[in-house]
Structures are given as C-alpha cells and as structure tokens.
Design a protein around this motif. Structure first.
Motif, PDB file in Angstrom:
ATOM      1  N   ALA A 129      58.607  42.261  61.307  1.00  0.00           N
ATOM      2  CA  ALA A 129      58.801  40.936  60.718  1.00  0.00           C
ATOM      3  C   ALA A 129      57.710  40.626  59.696  1.00  0.00           C
ATOM      4  CB  ALA A 129      58.823  39.872  61.800  1.00  0.00           C
ATOM      5  N   HIS A 130      56.476  41.042  59.975  1.00  0.00           N
ATOM      6  CA  HIS A 130      55.356  40.782  59.065  1.00  0.00           C
ATOM      7  C   HIS A 130      54.622  42.081  58.771  1.00  0.00           C
ATOM      8  CE1 HIS A 130      55.856  36.444  59.272  1.00  0.00           C
ATOM      9  NE2 HIS A 130      55.944  36.549  60.582  1.00  0.00           N
ATOM     10  N   GLN A 131      53.593  42.346  59.558  1.00  0.00           N
ATOM     11  CA  GLN A 131      52.760  43.518  59.337  1.00  0.00           C
ATOM     12  C   GLN A 131      52.653  44.331  60.613  1.00  0.00           C
ATOM     13  OE1 GLN A 131      49.042  41.930  57.848  1.00  0.00           O
ATOM     14  NE2 GLN A 131      49.908  41.516  55.836  1.00  0.00           N
ATOM     15  N   VAL A 132      52.167  45.555  60.469  1.00  0.00           N
ATOM     16  CA  VAL A 132      51.866  46.411  61.613  1.00  0.00           C
ATOM     17  C   VAL A 132      50.362  46.614  61.617  1.00  0.00           C
ATOM     18  CG1 VAL A 132      52.205  48.663  62.684  1.00  0.00           C
ATOM     19  CG2 VAL A 132      54.108  47.557  61.506  1.00  0.00           C
ATOM     20  N   ASP A 133      49.721  46.250  62.713  1.00  0.00           N
ATOM     21  CA  ASP A 133      48.273  46.312  62.846  1.00  0.00           C
ATOM     22  C   ASP A 133      47.885  47.582  63.593  1.00  0.00           C
ATOM     23  OD1 ASP A 133      45.543  45.372  62.901  1.00  0.00           O
ATOM     24  OD2 ASP A 133      45.866  44.795  64.986  1.00  0.00           O
TER      25      ASP A 133
END
Length: 174
Positions: A77-81
């Motif tokens: 949905a946003h980022q992968v950390d």
C-alpha cells in the motif's frame, strides 16, 4: 515519433513466472533464461543507494517491492521497510509494510550528524540533549551529563512513541 506503448503493470503471476524467491536467504533468481542471462542466475543489480533493483519487461523495480508482490500477491500500500536498516537484506523476515513516516523512523544518522545518534546532540555547555519527533513537533526528552544517558533516554522515547519501528534494531547491524 510514435509514443511508446504503455506496458501493463507487473502482476504477481508474471513475477512468479519469471523469478524464484528464497525467503530464508532473500535471494531473487531468474526462473527462465533471458538474453545474456542463464536460468537460475541472481536477478538484479545494486543501486548507489544500496537497494537491489531488477528489470522486468523493460521497467526497473526495487527488488524488495517485487518480493512483496510475489509473497502477498499484491503491491504494498505504501512502502516496504527493511527492519534492520540494511537495504540489500531482502529476507522475508526482514521486510514489513510501512507508511512513509514509519519507514523514516527506522533510519541511520545522516552524514552531518556529529553525535552518531539520531535525536542526541551536544549543547554549548558540553552536556547532552535527547529529543524526539512526535506529531510533527520536536519534544525534548531531557538534558544529561553523559552521552550514554542521552542515548538511553532517546531509546526509551523511540520505544514509547515509535514501537516496532524504533531504530534500535539498527544497532545490531552496526
């Protein structure tokens, strides 16, 4: 000159057809041979920022995002950390979904940071101040006689305010 045709977005099925991912090691390998690349070869190259990128159907993708697509069947949905802050460590246990704010909390000190710790600075009097950003404001956690006391206060503040996205996991990687 005719405009370049728009390629369809990469799907999980297409990524799985082209790539083999090993969640234990984080390795991404080509399932099928490509021009100049044999089947089973390591997929991707390292960027100057330390990420691994892979070219699929004439488009560049960050490997950790493709891995997320392969493992979950959908784009993040946003980022992968990267939990441990190591951008090339694409083991599944090291990846997690994150908002941009959460991802920014799990970072290393910048080049201009003179103390070596985010949120710890030396005052003009030689004492150490700890602070943390919460709700778009810097909150002072205290002023301390020693660097270690200020670091401990910052760690406690990160645990309280940032939870699992506290940068404390980065210390193990150093």
């Amino acid at each position: 000159m005719a405009p370049r045709p728009q390629l369809p977005a990469l799907t999980a099925e297409r990524a799985r057809a082209l790539l083999i991912y090993n969640p234990e090691t984080g390795a991404l390998n080509w399932r099928i041979a490509r021009p100049g690349i044999v089947s089973g070869a390591l997929a991707g190259t390292r960027t100057s920022e330390g990420y691994t990128q892979v070219e699929i159907d004439y488009r560049l993708y960050k490997a950790h995002r493709v891995i997320w697509l392969i493992m979950t069947g959908k784009w993040p949905a946003h980022q992968v950390d990267h939990k441990n802050g190591m951008r090339a460590d694409n083991r599944w246990k090291n990846l997690r979904a994150a908002t941009p704010l959460q991802n920014a909390r799990n970072r290393r000190p910048g080049k201009r940071n003179s103390s070596g710790r985010i949120g710890v600075t030396q005052t003009a009097s030689g004492r150490w101040q700890a602070f943390i950003g919460v709700d778009l404001q810097n909150r002072v956690l205290g002023i301390f006689d020693t660097f270690d006391e200020a670091v401990a206060a910052r760690r406690a503040g990160e645990t309280e305010h940032y939870g699992e996205f506290a940068a404390q996991s980065l210390e193990a990687a150093e």
